[in-house]
Structure formats: C-alpha cells, structure tokens
Write an enzyme that holds these catalytic residues in place. Structure first.
Site, PDB file in Angstrom:
ATOM      1  N   TYR A 185       0.778  -1.226   0.123  1.00  0.00           N
ATOM      2  CA  TYR A 185       0.096  -0.046   0.056  1.00  0.00           C
ATOM      3  C   TYR A 185       0.663   1.162  -0.245  1.00  0.00           C
ATOM      4  O   TYR A 185       0.584   2.088  -1.037  1.00  0.00           O
ATOM      5  CB  TYR A 185      -0.887  -0.026   1.318  1.00  0.00           C
ATOM      6  N   GLY A 244       3.220   1.600  -3.086  1.00  0.00           N
ATOM      7  CA  GLY A 244       1.972   1.625  -4.241  1.00  0.00           C
ATOM      8  C   GLY A 244       1.674   2.864  -4.353  1.00  0.00           C
ATOM      9  O   GLY A 244       1.832   3.575  -5.447  1.00  0.00           O
ATOM     10  N   VAL A 269      -9.806   1.320  12.961  1.00  0.00           N
ATOM     11  CA  VAL A 269     -10.017   1.398  14.357  1.00  0.00           C
ATOM     12  C   VAL A 269     -11.483   2.124  14.724  1.00  0.00           C
ATOM     13  O   VAL A 269     -12.051   1.647  15.719  1.00  0.00           O
ATOM     14  CB  VAL A 269      -8.833   2.398  14.950  1.00  0.00           C
TER      15      VAL A 269
HETATM   16  P1  NAD Z   1     -12.636   2.042   0.325  1.00  0.00           P
HETATM   17  O1  NAD Z   1     -12.112   0.590   0.157  1.00  0.00           O
HETATM   18  O2  NAD Z   1     -13.960   2.065   0.817  1.00  0.00           O
HETATM   19  O3  NAD Z   1     -12.778   2.484  -1.206  1.00  0.00           O
HETATM   20  C1  NAD Z   1     -11.847   2.103  -2.491  1.00  0.00           C
HETATM   21  C2  NAD Z   1     -12.874   1.773  -3.510  1.00  0.00           C
HETATM   22  O4  NAD Z   1     -12.026   1.403  -4.441  1.00  0.00           O
HETATM   23  C3  NAD Z   1     -13.702   0.574  -3.361  1.00  0.00           C
HETATM   24  O5  NAD Z   1     -15.144   0.615  -3.725  1.00  0.00           O
HETATM   25  C4  NAD Z   1     -13.082  -0.670  -4.139  1.00  0.00           C
HETATM   26  O6  NAD Z   1     -14.036  -1.436  -4.619  1.00  0.00           O
HETATM   27  C5  NAD Z   1     -12.530   0.349  -5.224  1.00  0.00           C
HETATM   28  N1  NAD Z   1     -11.292  -0.557  -6.007  1.00  0.00           N
HETATM   29  C6  NAD Z   1     -10.291  -1.112  -5.284  1.00  0.00           C
HETATM   30  N2  NAD Z   1      -9.535  -1.757  -6.223  1.00  0.00           N
HETATM   31  C7  NAD Z   1     -10.061  -1.269  -7.384  1.00  0.00           C
HETATM   32  C8  NAD Z   1      -9.742  -1.488  -8.771  1.00  0.00           C
HETATM   33  N3  NAD Z   1      -8.660  -2.317  -9.069  1.00  0.00           N
HETATM   34  N4  NAD Z   1     -10.389  -0.923  -9.812  1.00  0.00           N
HETATM   35  C9  NAD Z   1     -11.542  -0.313  -9.705  1.00  0.00           C
HETATM   36  N5  NAD Z   1     -12.123  -0.134  -8.169  1.00  0.00           N
HETATM   37  C10 NAD Z   1     -11.177  -0.542  -7.119  1.00  0.00           C
HETATM   38  O7  NAD Z   1     -11.558   2.856   0.869  1.00  0.00           O
HETATM   39  P2  NAD Z   1     -11.649   4.553   1.121  1.00  0.00           P
HETATM   40  O8  NAD Z   1     -11.608   4.796   2.620  1.00  0.00           O
HETATM   41  O9  NAD Z   1     -12.990   5.058   0.411  1.00  0.00           O
HETATM   42  O10 NAD Z   1     -10.593   5.163   0.335  1.00  0.00           O
HETATM   43  C11 NAD Z   1     -10.678   5.656  -0.847  1.00  0.00           C
HETATM   44  C12 NAD Z   1      -8.963   6.236  -1.317  1.00  0.00           C
HETATM   45  O11 NAD Z   1      -8.709   7.195  -0.324  1.00  0.00           O
HETATM   46  C13 NAD Z   1      -8.080   5.223  -1.445  1.00  0.00           C
HETATM   47  O12 NAD Z   1      -7.425   5.426  -2.474  1.00  0.00           O
HETATM   48  C14 NAD Z   1      -7.694   5.108  -0.233  1.00  0.00           C
HETATM   49  O13 NAD Z   1      -6.125   4.864  -0.503  1.00  0.00           O
HETATM   50  C15 NAD Z   1      -7.509   6.655   0.186  1.00  0.00           C
HETATM   51  N6  NAD Z   1      -7.397   7.135   1.321  1.00  0.00           N
HETATM   52  C16 NAD Z   1      -8.418   6.831   2.393  1.00  0.00           C
HETATM   53  C17 NAD Z   1      -8.344   7.082   3.734  1.00  0.00           C
HETATM   54  C18 NAD Z   1      -9.314   6.699   4.705  1.00  0.00           C
HETATM   55  O14 NAD Z   1      -8.863   7.039   6.092  1.00  0.00           O
HETATM   56  N7  NAD Z   1     -10.359   6.292   4.566  1.00  0.00           N
HETATM   57  C19 NAD Z   1      -6.780   7.475   4.252  1.00  0.00           C
HETATM   58  C20 NAD Z   1      -5.761   7.760   3.094  1.00  0.00           C
HETATM   59  C21 NAD Z   1      -5.960   7.547   1.949  1.00  0.00           C
HETATM   60  N1  UDP Z   2      -6.220  -0.271  16.424  1.00  0.00           N
HETATM   61  C1  UDP Z   2      -6.325  -0.731  17.669  1.00  0.00           C
HETATM   62  N2  UDP Z   2      -7.824  -1.600  17.478  1.00  0.00           N
HETATM   63  C2  UDP Z   2      -8.224  -2.057  16.461  1.00  0.00           C
HETATM   64  C3  UDP Z   2      -8.058  -1.469  15.167  1.00  0.00           C
HETATM   65  C4  UDP Z   2      -6.826  -0.739  15.232  1.00  0.00           C
HETATM   66  O1  UDP Z   2      -5.969  -0.520  18.474  1.00  0.00           O
HETATM   67  O2  UDP Z   2      -9.391  -2.809  16.553  1.00  0.00           O
HETATM   68  C5  UDP Z   2      -4.986   0.712  16.291  1.00  0.00           C
HETATM   69  C6  UDP Z   2      -3.905   0.324  15.009  1.00  0.00           C
HETATM   70  O3  UDP Z   2      -3.077  -0.589  15.781  1.00  0.00           O
HETATM   71  C7  UDP Z   2      -3.303   1.485  14.750  1.00  0.00           C
HETATM   72  C8  UDP Z   2      -4.799   2.640  14.964  1.00  0.00           C
HETATM   73  O4  UDP Z   2      -5.576   1.936  15.804  1.00  0.00           O
HETATM   74  O5  UDP Z   2      -2.378   1.924  15.627  1.00  0.00           O
HETATM   75  C9  UDP Z   2      -5.314   2.991  13.653  1.00  0.00           C
HETATM   76  O6  UDP Z   2      -5.464   1.846  12.794  1.00  0.00           O
HETATM   77  P1  UDP Z   2      -6.165   2.007  11.349  1.00  0.00           P
HETATM   78  O7  UDP Z   2      -6.300   0.526  10.848  1.00  0.00           O
HETATM   79  O8  UDP Z   2      -7.676   2.475  11.623  1.00  0.00           O
HETATM   80  O9  UDP Z   2      -5.500   2.872  10.499  1.00  0.00           O
HETATM   81  P2  UDP Z   2      -3.819   3.250  10.144  1.00  0.00           P
HETATM   82  O10 UDP Z   2      -3.025   2.201  11.083  1.00  0.00           O
HETATM   83  O11 UDP Z   2      -3.924   2.767   8.693  1.00  0.00           O
HETATM   84  O12 UDP Z   2      -3.634   4.631  10.450  1.00  0.00           O
END
Ligand code: NAD
Ligand code: UDP
Ligand code: UDP
Length: 312
Positions: free
Chosen positions: A144, A147, A186
């Site tokens: 991730y 990528g 989380v």
């Molecule tokens: P999510 O998993 O709910 O949404 C991702 C969507 O992309 C899904 O609908 C999935 O089916 C689709 N998808 C995955 N692989 C695909 C592919 N190869 N082709 C077409 N569709 C595909 O996640 P999200 O939380 O909505 O995240 C959306 C974007 O924001 C992602 O790129 C993620 O990396 C980024 N992001 C999210 C967060 C967060 O906290 N939610 C934080 C940082 C970055």
């Molecule tokens: N975490 C936790 N309990 C849970 C899920 C996650 O304590 O049930 C912790 C995890 O280890 C991390 C933080 O919460 O330190 C945020 O995790 P999340 O997977 O939501 O996001 P990211 O690590 O990608 O920021």
C-alpha cells in the site's frame, strides 16, 4: 457542469464524493470493481440521470470521455489491502498509469487520493508535505505505502513530462457513515464492538496516536484542491490536526455509545506507526480549508449510521 470520473466511487470516500459532485450539478461516472466498495453505498444514486455506474478494474485500460478525474480506486484498510498485496500494488501503480494515460488523452485534470502512509512511521511530527517519510519497502504495509508513493511519482512525472494538470491529496485517517463494518479500521472496530457489547480491542498499549477527519470535511478538502489554479499540484495534507491516543478514542466511543464493553489489549501489528498528525498549513493557505467537525460530533453521526446498519 462537467463530466467527472470517480474511480473507487462505490467505496466509503468515493460514494460521498459522488454525492457531493452531483449536488454541485455535475455528471458523474463512477468506476469500481466492487473489491471493497458496495452497491449499497451508491444505490440511492442509481436512478439519477446524471449518475452512471461502470464495473471496471482500473488495472485495465479505460477509454471514456470526461473533463475531470478523481482517482480513489484502492483498498484502504490494512485487512483489505493485505488480502491480495500484489493486486494492491497493481491497483495503485497500473491504475495510476491508466488513469494518467486517460487524463493525458482527453486533457483532463486529475486528482490522486494519496495517503499519510507515504510518511510511514514518521520521525517528524506533525508531518509536513516536504517530509520524505520513513517507509519499510518490504513489510506487510509496503504494498500500500510504496504503491501510493510510486503513484505520486507517476503523477508528478506526468505533470513535468506531459504538462498534465495533476493534484495530489495526502489523506489522513478519515471516518464516517459508509465505512465498512468489518474492515478492521479502528473507528469502525471500536464503534461496532461497543454497539454489540463486545470487548474493545486496543492494539499495543493504546498510546499510539492518530488524527481523525470526518468524511464531510475531507470531501470538501478534495473538491477545493481540485479547483486550485492549474499550476498547483500539491501534495497537500488533508486531515484533522486534532490528535488522540487509541485509548482516548476508545474511552470517547464508550462514553457516546454507552453499554458495558471493557477494554482488552492485543499485540500491535508490525510496522504500526507510533504517531500521526497532519500539518495542514498548506491546505489552509492554498485551499482556504480546514476541518470543522469535532471528533465527538463526527463520532455521533457515525455511531448513528452503524446503529441503523447493524439493526438491519
Ligand atoms: P474503500 O475501500 O471504501 O474504497 C476504495 C474503492 O476502490 C472501493 O469501492 C473498491 O471496490 C475500489 N477499488 C479497489 N480496487 C479497485 C480496482 N482495481 N479497480 C476499480 N476499483 C477498485 O476505501 P476509502 O476509505 O473510500 O478510500 C478511498 C481512497 O482514499 C483510497 O485510494 C485510499 O487509499 C485513500 N485514503 C483513504 C483514507 C481513509 O482514511 N479512508 C486515508 C488515506 C487515503
Ligand atoms: N487499532 C486498535 N484496535 C483496533 C484496530 C486498530 O488499537 O481494533 C489501532 C491500530 O493498531 C493503529 C490505529 O488503531 O495503531 C489506527 O488503525 P487503522 O487500521 O484504523 O489505521 P492506520 O493504522 O492505517 O492509520
Ligand atoms: N490509457 C487508458 N485510457 C486512455 C488512454 C490511455 O487507459 O484513454 C492507458 C493505456 O493503456 C496506456 C496508459 O494509459 O498503457 C498510459 O498511457 P500513455 O499515453 O501515457 O502511455 P503509452 O500509451 O505510451 O503507454
């Protein structure tokens, strides 16, 4: 009015973005392979004549005519992106190449949903955009993190080499309605556990920190970034700078949900960042944006959503 492509549009953030763009009067083409997204997230849009849904995997070429592209396709939670790590890297890298190739052909402006994970387990706190990060290239999170880092490289090279108008948003932990209840993040874990009266699982000692942004604030930030002048590419941190330990989050969720759940402690996952908080001065200056929703108010909305979903 513009025709706008949202990849990953059936996901958590993507579906809120589709809502927001339709409200603003645009035509929206939602492309998703439903790996982590669901039709449920966009069911309310299917009858809208300005909304079109296409099942497609962005690792394959896509030939459509659009004016703008938001590239969100990528699983975002550790459980999902580690399920098929090779596909995760392909989605970020091949997906970026295809969407950039598309943007180049149709001369569309394109925004990348990047992530605070590009900073890895950071030595600099809070994180500013000029910090290069500390990422393990061969660990379980690397598919991730690396990528997304490579996708940023591609965005900036298409910008420099092909004069493409690109925008890179580094999104920090975001939560809200339509989060997947089983994706292990989380906020969803703690809320679902509290609502079911199960123990709240704290990984490690619970002293690690995160900064949680409510989804409406995040979407506003993305839309404002897309509308910045053509020569501004970012990257821009978009997130909420209020920082909490996981213990504080657990206690707040327990207070808001009520019930009798207890805290239990489980091992910390490998490469779990100790702390994370965005410096948002670039967003404040360039987008005139900052989050408005407090963690308590955002959690109340999210708890109400999960209460309704779990009751179904
Ligand atoms: P999510 O998993 O709910 O949404 C991702 C969507 O992309 C899904 O609908 C999935 O089916 C689709 N998808 C995955 N692989 C695909 C592919 N190869 N082709 C077409 N569709 C595909 O996640 P999200 O939380 O909505 O995240 C959306 C974007 O924001 C992602 O790129 C993620 O990396 C980024 N992001 C999210 C967060 C967060 O906290 N939610 C934080 C940082 C970055
Ligand atoms: N975490 C936790 N309990 C849970 C899920 C996650 O304590 O049930 C912790 C995890 O280890 C991390 C933080 O919460 O330190 C945020 O995790 P999340 O997977 O939501 O996001 P990211 O690590 O990608 O920021
Ligand atoms: N591409 C696409 N849709 C388009 C144009 C291109 O999916 O409308 C893909 C195409 O498969 C190509 C990639 O985007 O492999 C990169 O395109 P670019 O024009 O930058 O490079 P090239 O075609 O020279 O590989």
């Amino acid at each position: 009015m513009q025709s706008i492509l949202v990849t990953g549009g059936a996901g958590f953030l993507g579906s809120h973005l589709c809502d927001r763009l339709l409200e603003a009067g645009h035509d929206v083409l939602c492309v998703d392979n439903f790996f982590t997204g669901s039709k449920q997230n966009i069911r309310h849009l299917l009858a809208n004549p300005h909304f079109e849904l296409m099942r497609h995997d962005v690792t394959f070429p896509l030939y459509v005519e659009v004016g703008r592209i938001y590239n969100l396709a990528c699983p975002a939670s550790p459980i999902h992106y580690q399920h098929d790590p090779v596909q995760t890297t392909k989605t970020s890298v091949h997906g970026a190449i295809n969407m950039l190739g598309l943007a180049k052909r149709v001369k569309a402006r394109i925004l990348q949903a990047s992530t605070s994970e590009v900073y890895g387990d950071p030595e600099m706190h809070p994180q500013t955009e000029d910090y290069w990060g500390r990422v393990n290239p061969i660990g379980p999170r690397s598919c991730y993190d690396e990528g997304k880092r490579c996708a940023e490289t591609l965005f900036f090279d298409y910008h420099r080499q092909h004069r493409l108008e690109v925008k890179v948003a580094r999104i920090f932990n975001t939560y809200g309605p339509r989060m997947h209840p089983n994706d292990g993040r989380v906020v969803s874990n703690f809320i679902v556990q509290a609502l079911r009266g199960q123990d709240i699982t704290i990984y490690g000692d619970g002293q690690q920190t995160r900064s949680f942004c409510y989804v409406d604030d995040l979407i506003e930030g993305l839309v404002k970034l897309m509308d910045t002048p053509a020569d501004f590419a970012g990257p821009v941190n978009i997130g909420n700078p209020c920082e909490f330990t996981m213990l504080q989050l657990a206690e707040l969720v327990l207070r808001l949900v009520g019930g009798k759940s207890k805290l239990t402690f489980a091992p910390l996952p490998q490469d779990d960042p100790r702390q994370r908080r965005p410096d948002i001065s670039v967003a404040q200056r360039m987008l005139q944006w900052q989050p408005r929703v407090s963690l308590e108010d955002g959690l109340k909305e999210t708890i109400a959503y999960f209460r309704a979903t779990l009751a179904r």
